[in-house]
Design a protein around this motif. Structure first.
Motif, PDB file in Angstrom:
ATOM      1  N   ASN A  11       0.793  -1.221   0.000  1.00 14.31           N
ATOM      2  CA  ASN A  11       0.000   0.000   0.000  1.00 14.31           C
ATOM      3  C   ASN A  11       0.836   1.287   0.000  1.00 14.31           C
ATOM      4  O   ASN A  11       0.291   2.380   0.123  1.00 14.31           O
ATOM      5  CB  ASN A  11      -0.964   0.019   1.196  1.00 14.31           C
ATOM      6  CG  ASN A  11      -2.293   0.627   0.810  1.00 14.31           C
ATOM      7  OD1 ASN A  11      -2.762   0.401  -0.304  1.00 14.31           O
ATOM      8  ND2 ASN A  11      -2.879   1.422   1.694  1.00 14.31           N
ATOM      9  N   GLY A  13       2.288   2.550  -2.423  1.00 14.43           N
ATOM     10  CA  GLY A  13       2.125   3.256  -3.694  1.00 14.43           C
ATOM     11  C   GLY A  13       3.098   2.760  -4.756  1.00 14.43           C
ATOM     12  O   GLY A  13       3.377   3.462  -5.729  1.00 14.43           O
ATOM     13  N   LYS A  14       3.558   1.534  -4.619  1.00 14.79           N
ATOM     14  CA  LYS A  14       4.567   0.994  -5.547  1.00 14.79           C
ATOM     15  C   LYS A  14       4.001   0.799  -6.958  1.00 14.79           C
ATOM     16  O   LYS A  14       4.619   1.224  -7.921  1.00 14.79           O
ATOM     17  CB  LYS A  14       5.119  -0.336  -4.997  1.00 14.79           C
ATOM     18  CG  LYS A  14       6.161  -0.986  -5.908  1.00 14.79           C
ATOM     19  CD  LYS A  14       6.844  -2.141  -5.240  1.00 14.79           C
ATOM     20  CE  LYS A  14       5.878  -3.189  -4.705  1.00 14.79           C
ATOM     21  NZ  LYS A  14       5.296  -4.061  -5.730  1.00 14.79           N
ATOM     22  N   SER A  15       2.827   0.168  -7.031  1.00 12.67           N
ATOM     23  CA  SER A  15       2.251  -0.067  -8.366  1.00 12.67           C
ATOM     24  C   SER A  15       1.978   1.252  -9.069  1.00 12.67           C
ATOM     25  O   SER A  15       2.267   1.401 -10.267  1.00 12.67           O
ATOM     26  CB  SER A  15       0.941  -0.851  -8.259  1.00 12.67           C
ATOM     27  OG  SER A  15       1.096  -1.934  -7.398  1.00 12.67           O
ATOM     28  N   SER A  16       1.453   2.209  -8.331  1.00 13.30           N
ATOM     29  CA  SER A  16       1.149   3.521  -8.934  1.00 13.30           C
ATOM     30  C   SER A  16       2.425   4.187  -9.429  1.00 13.30           C
ATOM     31  O   SER A  16       2.451   4.783 -10.507  1.00 13.30           O
ATOM     32  CB  SER A  16       0.459   4.425  -7.905  1.00 13.30           C
ATOM     33  OG  SER A  16      -0.666   3.782  -7.360  1.00 13.30           O
ATOM     34  N   SER A  31      -2.664  -3.308  -5.487  1.00 15.02           N
ATOM     35  CA  SER A  31      -2.814  -4.113  -4.268  1.00 15.02           C
ATOM     36  C   SER A  31      -4.002  -5.061  -4.315  1.00 15.02           C
ATOM     37  O   SER A  31      -3.965  -6.139  -3.728  1.00 15.02           O
ATOM     38  CB  SER A  31      -3.022  -3.189  -3.076  1.00 15.02           C
ATOM     39  OG  SER A  31      -1.969  -2.317  -2.970  1.00 15.02           O
ATOM     40  N   ASP A 123       1.985  14.327  -2.662  1.00 15.01           N
ATOM     41  CA  ASP A 123       0.870  15.269  -2.867  1.00 15.01           C
ATOM     42  C   ASP A 123      -0.078  15.309  -1.682  1.00 15.01           C
ATOM     43  O   ASP A 123      -0.938  16.186  -1.587  1.00 15.01           O
ATOM     44  CB  ASP A 123       0.079  14.867  -4.124  1.00 15.01           C
ATOM     45  CG  ASP A 123      -0.487  13.464  -4.009  1.00 15.01           C
ATOM     46  OD1 ASP A 123      -1.664  13.316  -3.671  1.00 15.01           O
ATOM     47  OD2 ASP A 123       0.273  12.491  -4.224  1.00 15.01           O
ATOM     48  N   ALA A 156       2.561   9.839  -7.577  1.00 12.51           N
ATOM     49  CA  ALA A 156       2.026   9.214  -8.789  1.00 12.51           C
ATOM     50  C   ALA A 156       0.846  10.027  -9.301  1.00 12.51           C
ATOM     51  O   ALA A 156       0.564  10.052 -10.500  1.00 12.51           O
ATOM     52  CB  ALA A 156       1.597   7.779  -8.491  1.00 12.51           C
TER      53      ALA A 156
HETATM   54  P1  GDP Z   1       1.078  -0.793  -3.624  1.00 10.12           P
HETATM   55  O1  GDP Z   1       0.328  -1.759  -2.762  1.00 10.12           O
HETATM   56  O2  GDP Z   1       2.330  -0.342  -2.961  1.00 10.12           O
HETATM   57  O3  GDP Z   1       1.327  -1.274  -5.021  1.00 10.12           O
HETATM   58  O4  GDP Z   1       0.199   0.538  -3.699  1.00 10.12           O
HETATM   59  P2  GDP Z   1      -0.796   1.096  -4.820  1.00 10.12           P
HETATM   60  O5  GDP Z   1      -0.017   1.730  -5.938  1.00 10.12           O
HETATM   61  O6  GDP Z   1      -1.773   0.041  -5.176  1.00 10.12           O
HETATM   62  O7  GDP Z   1      -1.476   2.299  -4.008  1.00 10.12           O
HETATM   63  C1  GDP Z   1      -2.114   2.113  -2.777  1.00 10.12           C
HETATM   64  C2  GDP Z   1      -3.148   3.223  -2.588  1.00 10.12           C
HETATM   65  O8  GDP Z   1      -2.488   4.496  -2.492  1.00 10.12           O
HETATM   66  C3  GDP Z   1      -4.120   3.356  -3.749  1.00 10.12           C
HETATM   67  O9  GDP Z   1      -5.371   3.716  -3.216  1.00 10.12           O
HETATM   68  C4  GDP Z   1      -3.548   4.484  -4.595  1.00 10.12           C
HETATM   69  O10 GDP Z   1      -4.518   5.190  -5.331  1.00 10.12           O
HETATM   70  C5  GDP Z   1      -2.933   5.374  -3.529  1.00 10.12           C
HETATM   71  N1  GDP Z   1      -1.765   6.101  -4.048  1.00 10.12           N
HETATM   72  C6  GDP Z   1      -0.673   5.554  -4.629  1.00 10.12           C
HETATM   73  N2  GDP Z   1       0.209   6.508  -4.991  1.00 10.12           N
HETATM   74  C7  GDP Z   1      -0.334   7.698  -4.653  1.00 10.12           C
HETATM   75  C8  GDP Z   1       0.097   9.071  -4.778  1.00 10.12           C
HETATM   76  O11 GDP Z   1       1.186   9.397  -5.270  1.00 10.12           O
HETATM   77  N3  GDP Z   1      -0.757  10.027  -4.266  1.00 10.12           N
HETATM   78  C9  GDP Z   1      -1.936   9.709  -3.680  1.00 10.12           C
HETATM   79  N4  GDP Z   1      -2.689  10.729  -3.198  1.00 10.12           N
HETATM   80  N5  GDP Z   1      -2.378   8.437  -3.559  1.00 10.12           N
HETATM   81  C10 GDP Z   1      -1.599   7.442  -4.037  1.00 10.12           C
END
Ligand code: GDP
Length: 178
Positions: A11, A13-16, A31, A123, A156
């Motif tokens: 969570n 924000g890696k995928s984003s 996620s 952000d 992201a």
């Molecule tokens: P992962 O589990 O690390 O791959 O995380 P995700 O990329 O799936 O992001 C987890 C949550 O954080 C999601 O609800 C995204 O929309 C949010 N998120 C990810 N990156 C950002 C960012 O740069 N800014 C904001 N405001 N939300 C983000």
């Protein structure tokens, strides 16, 4: 091809971030994708390098056996890959570095694994708050490292950090060629 790997707690924000770096909103599985946690995905970029998407760590709800298996997959890649040039460790820009992340970073340091930190989701607050948080985190890390590797700040949502991260990767790729 040289590999640049990305890792962080679930969570963070890696995928984003990966999707932002690759200009592709569907590349890295988010996620919510079932079964994504145990996969290591390689994405070829410009036929020059691989972006390696490592599984997230630190799942609170995972069983001990599940955690052990995940840790083994991650460590096997990080400590044995001959292609990995740099590991980007993602940390949420809003939080102090917690024990799970700190232990992970110390493990990297003790094993001589080159890493850089990316502070995600910048952000979510103003730049002064982000900078103050990063300063606190650097102060903590300085208790363990004499010199800290370069870090990056990303969003992201806003596209922040994309250029500086890709520039950093390109600089390393160039240095590998010479
Ligand atoms: P992962 O589990 O690390 O791959 O995380 P995700 O990329 O799936 O992001 C987890 C949550 O954080 C999601 O609800 C995204 O929309 C949010 N998120 C990810 N990156 C950002 C960012 O740069 N800014 C904001 N405001 N939300 C983000």
């Amino acid at each position: 091809m040289p590999e640049f790997a990305f890792i962080g707690r679930s969570n963070v924000g890696k995928s984003s971030l990966i999707n932002m770096l690759c200009d592709n909103s569907k590349l890295a599985m988010t996620s919510s994708t079932p079964g994504k946690t145990r996969l290591i995905n390689h994405f070829a970029i410009n036929k020059e390098w691989y972006l390696v998407d490592l599984p997230g760590y630190g799942f609170a709800k995972m069983s001990k056996a599940g955690k052990d298996q995940l840790t083994a997959v991650i460590k096997d890649y990080i400590f044995n890959s001959e292609e990995m040039v740099l590991l980007f460790v993602l940390i949420d820009s809003r939080h102090d570095i917690g024990k799970i992340d700190l232990d992970f970073l110390i493990d990297l340091g003790e094993n001589g694994i080159p890493f850089s930190i990316i502070y995600t989701k910048s952000d979510k607050q103003g730049p002064n708050v982000t900078n103050a948080q990063i300063e606190r985190n650097c102060a903590l890390l300085k208790e363990y490292w004499e010199e800290l590797p370069p870090y990056f700040v990303s969003s992201a949502q806003k596209g922040t950090g994309k250029e500086s991260i890709l520039n950093h990767i390109n600089t390393i790729l160039e240095s590998l060629k010479s």
